[in-house]
Design a protein around this motif. Structure first.
Motif, PDB file in Angstrom:
ATOM      1  N   GLU A 648       0.832  -1.206   0.000  1.00  0.00           N
ATOM      2  CA  GLU A 648       0.000   0.000   0.000  1.00  0.00           C
ATOM      3  C   GLU A 648       0.864   1.253   0.000  1.00  0.00           C
ATOM      4  N   SER A 649       1.971   1.230   0.750  1.00  0.00           N
ATOM      5  CA  SER A 649       2.854   2.393   0.807  1.00  0.00           C
ATOM      6  C   SER A 649       3.429   2.706  -0.575  1.00  0.00           C
ATOM      7  N   ARG A 650       3.927   1.689  -1.247  1.00  0.00           N
ATOM      8  CA  ARG A 650       4.506   1.924  -2.570  1.00  0.00           C
ATOM      9  C   ARG A 650       3.457   2.435  -3.558  1.00  0.00           C
ATOM     10  N   GLU A 651       2.246   1.827  -3.567  1.00  0.00           N
ATOM     11  CA  GLU A 651       1.218   2.247  -4.506  1.00  0.00           C
ATOM     12  C   GLU A 651       0.784   3.684  -4.272  1.00  0.00           C
ATOM     13  N   TYR A 652       0.706   4.100  -2.998  1.00  0.00           N
ATOM     14  CA  TYR A 652       0.287   5.467  -2.729  1.00  0.00           C
ATOM     15  C   TYR A 652       1.357   6.467  -3.149  1.00  0.00           C
ATOM     16  N   ILE A 653       2.612   6.147  -2.902  1.00  0.00           N
ATOM     17  CA  ILE A 653       3.687   7.050  -3.311  1.00  0.00           C
ATOM     18  C   ILE A 653       3.711   7.178  -4.831  1.00  0.00           C
ATOM     19  N   PHE A 660       9.517   5.091  -4.480  1.00  0.00           N
ATOM     20  CA  PHE A 660       9.637   4.332  -3.233  1.00  0.00           C
ATOM     21  C   PHE A 660      10.776   3.322  -3.417  1.00  0.00           C
ATOM     22  N   ASP A 661      11.875   3.481  -2.635  1.00  0.00           N
ATOM     23  CA  ASP A 661      13.048   2.620  -2.749  1.00  0.00           C
ATOM     24  C   ASP A 661      13.321   1.924  -1.424  1.00  0.00           C
ATOM     25  N   VAL A 662      13.990   0.782  -1.520  1.00  0.00           N
ATOM     26  CA  VAL A 662      14.356  -0.007  -0.341  1.00  0.00           C
ATOM     27  C   VAL A 662      15.809  -0.455  -0.476  1.00  0.00           C
ATOM     28  N   ASP A 663      16.595  -0.254   0.579  1.00  0.00           N
ATOM     29  CA  ASP A 663      17.956  -0.791   0.684  1.00  0.00           C
ATOM     30  C   ASP A 663      18.014  -1.635   1.953  1.00  0.00           C
ATOM     31  N   SER A 664      18.513  -2.848   1.828  1.00  0.00           N
ATOM     32  CA  SER A 664      18.558  -3.734   2.994  1.00  0.00           C
ATOM     33  C   SER A 664      19.625  -4.803   2.798  1.00  0.00           C
ATOM     34  N   ARG A 665      20.247  -5.197   3.941  1.00  0.00           N
ATOM     35  CA  ARG A 665      21.196  -6.312   3.960  1.00  0.00           C
ATOM     36  C   ARG A 665      20.911  -7.138   5.195  1.00  0.00           C
ATOM     37  N   ARG A 673      13.010   4.459   1.607  1.00  0.00           N
ATOM     38  CA  ARG A 673      13.197   5.839   1.143  1.00  0.00           C
ATOM     39  C   ARG A 673      11.999   6.268   0.294  1.00  0.00           C
ATOM     40  N   ILE A 674      11.401   7.402   0.667  1.00  0.00           N
ATOM     41  CA  ILE A 674      10.260   7.988  -0.057  1.00  0.00           C
ATOM     42  C   ILE A 674      10.721   9.304  -0.658  1.00  0.00           C
ATOM     43  N   VAL A 675      10.572   9.448  -1.988  1.00  0.00           N
ATOM     44  CA  VAL A 675      10.940  10.671  -2.692  1.00  0.00           C
ATOM     45  C   VAL A 675       9.666  11.280  -3.268  1.00  0.00           C
ATOM     46  N   LEU A 676       9.335  12.517  -2.830  1.00  0.00           N
ATOM     47  CA  LEU A 676       8.101  13.185  -3.241  1.00  0.00           C
ATOM     48  C   LEU A 676       8.411  14.498  -3.930  1.00  0.00           C
ATOM     49  N   PRO A 677       7.640  14.865  -4.980  1.00  0.00           N
ATOM     50  CA  PRO A 677       7.831  16.194  -5.591  1.00  0.00           C
ATOM     51  C   PRO A 677       7.354  17.283  -4.647  1.00  0.00           C
ATOM     52  N   LEU A 678       8.088  18.395  -4.600  1.00  0.00           N
ATOM     53  CA  LEU A 678       7.756  19.492  -3.698  1.00  0.00           C
ATOM     54  C   LEU A 678       6.638  20.353  -4.269  1.00  0.00           C
ATOM     55  N   GLU A 679       5.856  20.918  -3.375  1.00  0.00           N
ATOM     56  CA  GLU A 679       4.856  21.917  -3.726  1.00  0.00           C
ATOM     57  C   GLU A 679       5.518  23.275  -3.549  1.00  0.00           C
ATOM     58  N   LEU A 680       6.017  23.868  -4.636  1.00  0.00           N
ATOM     59  CA  LEU A 680       6.860  25.052  -4.542  1.00  0.00           C
ATOM     60  C   LEU A 680       6.107  26.262  -4.018  1.00  0.00           C
ATOM     61  N   ALA A 681       4.796  26.352  -4.332  1.00  0.00           N
ATOM     62  CA  ALA A 681       4.031  27.537  -3.927  1.00  0.00           C
ATOM     63  C   ALA A 681       3.920  27.670  -2.430  1.00  0.00           C
ATOM     64  N   ALA A 682       4.130  26.593  -1.682  1.00  0.00           N
ATOM     65  CA  ALA A 682       3.961  26.631  -0.223  1.00  0.00           C
ATOM     66  C   ALA A 682       5.283  26.534   0.511  1.00  0.00           C
ATOM     67  N   GLU A 683       6.418  26.634  -0.187  1.00  0.00           N
ATOM     68  CA  GLU A 683       7.693  26.426   0.471  1.00  0.00           C
ATOM     69  C   GLU A 683       8.008  27.519   1.482  1.00  0.00           C
ATOM     70  N   LYS A 684       7.521  28.737   1.231  1.00  0.00           N
ATOM     71  CA  LYS A 684       7.877  29.844   2.112  1.00  0.00           C
ATOM     72  C   LYS A 684       7.066  29.866   3.393  1.00  0.00           C
ATOM     73  N   VAL A 685       6.071  29.017   3.522  1.00  0.00           N
ATOM     74  CA  VAL A 685       5.271  28.956   4.742  1.00  0.00           C
ATOM     75  C   VAL A 685       5.978  28.051   5.726  1.00  0.00           C
ATOM     76  N   PRO A 686       6.417  28.501   6.896  1.00  0.00           N
ATOM     77  CA  PRO A 686       7.182  27.659   7.821  1.00  0.00           C
ATOM     78  C   PRO A 686       6.299  26.624   8.481  1.00  0.00           C
ATOM     79  N   ALA A 687       6.901  25.463   8.737  1.00  0.00           N
ATOM     80  CA  ALA A 687       6.183  24.418   9.445  1.00  0.00           C
ATOM     81  C   ALA A 687       6.056  24.771  10.911  1.00  0.00           C
ATOM     82  N   MET A 688       5.041  24.228  11.543  1.00  0.00           N
ATOM     83  CA  MET A 688       4.824  24.476  12.971  1.00  0.00           C
ATOM     84  C   MET A 688       5.905  23.788  13.783  1.00  0.00           C
ATOM     85  N   ALA A 689       6.447  24.503  14.738  1.00  0.00           N
ATOM     86  CA  ALA A 689       7.512  23.954  15.577  1.00  0.00           C
ATOM     87  C   ALA A 689       6.953  22.939  16.540  1.00  0.00           C
TER      88      ALA A 689
END
Length: 689
Positions: A648-653, A660-665, A673-689
């Motif tokens: 489910e995680s891979r399909e949603y990503i 969605f990548d996996v490294d394991s030994r 590892r999850i790689v998501l495209p950024l929403e550039l229009a909202a980058e300047k809004v700071p996240a809540m601390a």
């Protein structure tokens, strides 16, 4: 008048020389056979007629020679018409019937020509009383010209585009011949006299057509053209010709009423013309009239009853078009083959043949069991059942409920893979249709095609229902998986509560974990009540999503740590579902890592993407396991696992456009590892601390 006679004689003399020379070329240039024989005959008759007319116009040899010229003109016109029909004959048009039509018109012209030769008509004018013989002579000549124009139009239109190079000059020549005759005689019919100048120019105009015919003869050594006469065009041409004849008759009737009606004449003429127009419009919009004309043309002008190419194109188009239900379209497609205006459809469902659709008849309610004698007859013999004929078969009595269809005529079985899929009951046709082996074969084949389309529709409907159940079952599976994760958190919380229940910090973390669990279950119930699995996406601070996901494991051992290098990373996601995806990965890492291990959740920027990593120092996975089993649903190595969390995680990503990548030994832990495209229009809004 002597000057006009000299011009007319010279003109027809030129025409005679031109056609005589062309006839000589045809005679000496090749062996005369087939179409060339008739072409030579038509050219010779045209040359003879032109010579006779030229002699009479110059010397005025009397009525006898004028009668001969008139007879030769009739034979000349008939020869060109027959030649055109011979060129069209390979399409399947019966030559004998067409020749009978031409012969009838020619005899009519000869009969009227005996009373009024064309050369006498030259002296007829509007000041003289109307002579029915003269009017009949002009009208018959005009009608032959109209037939010739229609045949030329059919010849050009029905010739394949790639072969028109060899026929276009002949069509131009024939069209000129008949168009000039049409102009000459329509002018004569309108003004009740033949215009001398039009008559004088006729010979030269005919001579101009000889080079065009010579070019065509050179391009077509055998004059063997593979043509196809469209029934649709034949129907339209016949309708146009019938309308023209009808309007001419009505115009003649109106003119007669105006002439003999006195003061009422103009009024009666107007009423006659308006009434004729209304009747013509009613006939043109009548489906029964069009059906009778189609049947008449197919019966008397074609060897086969059906134009299979057009019928099959129309049949397929009706079945595939958007509109009524598939069952109603199937009835219309089959009914159109035999001009039936209504019908009903039964389809095999649940062990019986149930009414599925109706068209222009009352909705049917009765069913027929699959094992009845009537159904066994349809399936075993594949008969087209004609109403009233089935009673002679005692083993298959006529179903009583079929009498509920007014005017029942035929029952057509719909066969699919050798079994009876359904049947269509049709009412009587708009016009009498002869039922023969060809009609029955076409109906059987059309029934099989309709059965395939209807079966496809039934299968698509069942598949749609199955997909709805599949979607519901999948959503239920994910909900159960979420409940399992919550149960694991609560079980861990309960186990630690025995040792740390008096610790205020543990109590605070326990309350936060319970609050978080309540929020997740509330959101889960909300999605379940809506009946969907996905929510609307919106820009979310990824740092806040990770904090909420990790807060449920504050009391776990080992306790996961959070490493955020950039608080301004936003992505267009469903915050709750992304939180649940990270929680799935944390739960897996928790179960694979010993209490003295380490679990780290990190967030960082990589170019125009955000990277979320969940690293643990647990048991790790082999390369074969990751390749063959990790992302396969319901595959798991845990005793209480369900095997859908990572899937489910891979399909949603992937739905989010990420990776969605996996490294394991084995023995060294795993990194998700999850790689998501950024929403550039909202980058300047700071996240809540």
């Amino acid at each position: 008048m002597e000057g006009a006679a000299l011009v007319a004689s010279a003109s027809h003399g030129i025409g005679a020389v031109a056609f005589a020379a062309f006839s000589l070329l045809l005679l000496l240039g090749r062996r005369v056979q087939g179409q060339h024989r008739l072409l030579l005959t038509a050219c010779a008759l045209t040359a003879t007629w032109s010579a006779a007319t030229a002699l009479h116009d110059y010397f005025v040899l009397g009525v006898a020679v004028a009668q001969v010229a008139r007879v030769l003109e009739t034979f000349r016109t008939a020869a060109w018409l027959v030649f055109l029909m011979l060129l069209l004959q390979p399409s399947g048009l019966p030559a004998k019937r067409l020749l009978a039509v031409v012969a009838l018109l020619s005899m009519t012209q000869l009969a009227t020509g005996e009373l009024a030769p064309v050369t006498i008509v030259l002296g007829y004018n509007a000041s003289q009383p109307a002579d029915p013989a003269l009017i009949a002579t002009i009208a018959s000549s005009l009608l032959l010209a109209v037939v010739g124009i229609l045949l030329v139009e059919q010849l050009y239109r029905c010739t394949p585009t790639r072969e028109r190079w060899g026929i276009k000059f002949a069509c131009l020549a024939f069209g000129t011949l008949f168009a000039y005759d049409f102009y000459l005689y329509s002018d004569a019919l309108l003004f009740r006299r033949v215009e001398p100048h039009l008559w004088a120019g006729r010979g030269v105009v005919d001579a101009l057509c000889v080079p065009l015919l010579a070019i065509t003869a050179a391009r077509n050594p055998g004059w063997k053209l593979e043509l196809f006469i469209s029934r649709k065009m034949m129907l339209r041409s016949a309708g146009l010709l019938a309308c023209a004849v009808y309007l001419m008759a009505m115009a003649a009737g109106g003119w007669y009423l105006r002439s003999v009606g006195g003061a009422w004449g103009p009024v009666m003429q107007l009423i006659c013309l308006c009434g004729a127009g209304l009747i013509l419009a009613g006939v043109l919009f009548s489906g029964a009239a069009r059906a009778r004309l189609r049947v008449f043309i197919s019966k008397h002008f074609y060897q086969g009853h059906f134009d299979y190419r057009n019928e099959w194109c129309r049949f397929t188009q009706v079945l595939s078009e958007v509109g009524p239900s598939p069952g109603e379209r199937a009835i219309q497609a089959v009914a159109a083959l035999v001009e039936s205006p209504a019908g009903a459809l039964w389809i095999r469902r649940n062990g019986a043949f149930e009414p599925a659709a109706s068209w222009n008849v009352p909705a049917q309610l009765a069913t027929e069991t699959t094992g009845s004698a009537f159904c066994r007859l349809l399936e075993g013999r594949q008969w087209i059942v004609v109403a009233g004929h089935l009673l002679r078969h005692a083993e298959a009595p006529y179903p009583a409920w079929l009498h509920g269809i007014p005017g029942l005529w035929l029952v057509v079985p719909l066969m699919l893979h050798g079994q009876l899929f359904g049947f269509i009951a049709l009412t009587g046709p708009r016009t009498p249709v002869a039922l023969n082996w060809e009609v029955f074969d076409v109906l059987r084949l059309a029934g099989s095609q309709a059965a395939s389309c209807l079966a496809h529709g039934e299968l698509a409907e069942r598949l749609s229902v199955a997909r709805q159940f599949e979607s519901f079952n999948r959503m239920t599976t994910f909900v159960v998986h979420d409940l399992k994760n919550l149960l694991s958190q609560h079980s861990l919380l309960l186990a630690n509560a025995q040792r740390h229940k008096d610790n205020p910090a543990f109590q605070k973390d326990m309350l936060a974990t319970l609050e978080h669990s309540v929020q997740k279950m509330t959101a889960m119930l909300h999605r379940l009540s809506r009946g969907d699995h996905a929510a609307e996406r919106s820009p979310h601070a990824l740092a806040d999503v990770l904090r909420r996901a990790i807060s449920g494991y504050a009391t776990a051992q080992p306790c996961p740590t959070l490493d955020i290098t950039d608080l301004t990373l936003f992505a267009l996601v469903d915050g709750q579902r992304l939180e649940r995806t990270v929680a799935h990965l944390l739960q897996n890492a928790m179960e694979a890592t010993p209490p003295d291990g380490h679990i780290t959740v990190s967030l960082r920027r990589l170019d125009e993407s955000a990277v979320i990593e969940v690293r643990d120092t647990g048991a790790g996975m082999s390369e074969a396991f990751m390749r063959e089993r990790l992302f396969r649903p319901f595959e798991t190595t845990k005793p209480a696992g369900m095997g859908i969390g990572v899937y489910e995680s891979r399909e949603y990503i992937r739905e989010l456009g990420g990776r969605f990548d996996v490294d394991s030994r084995p023995g060294f832990g795993s990194t998700f590892r999850i790689v998501l495209p950024l929403e550039l229009a909202a980058e300047k809004v700071p996240a809540m601390a």
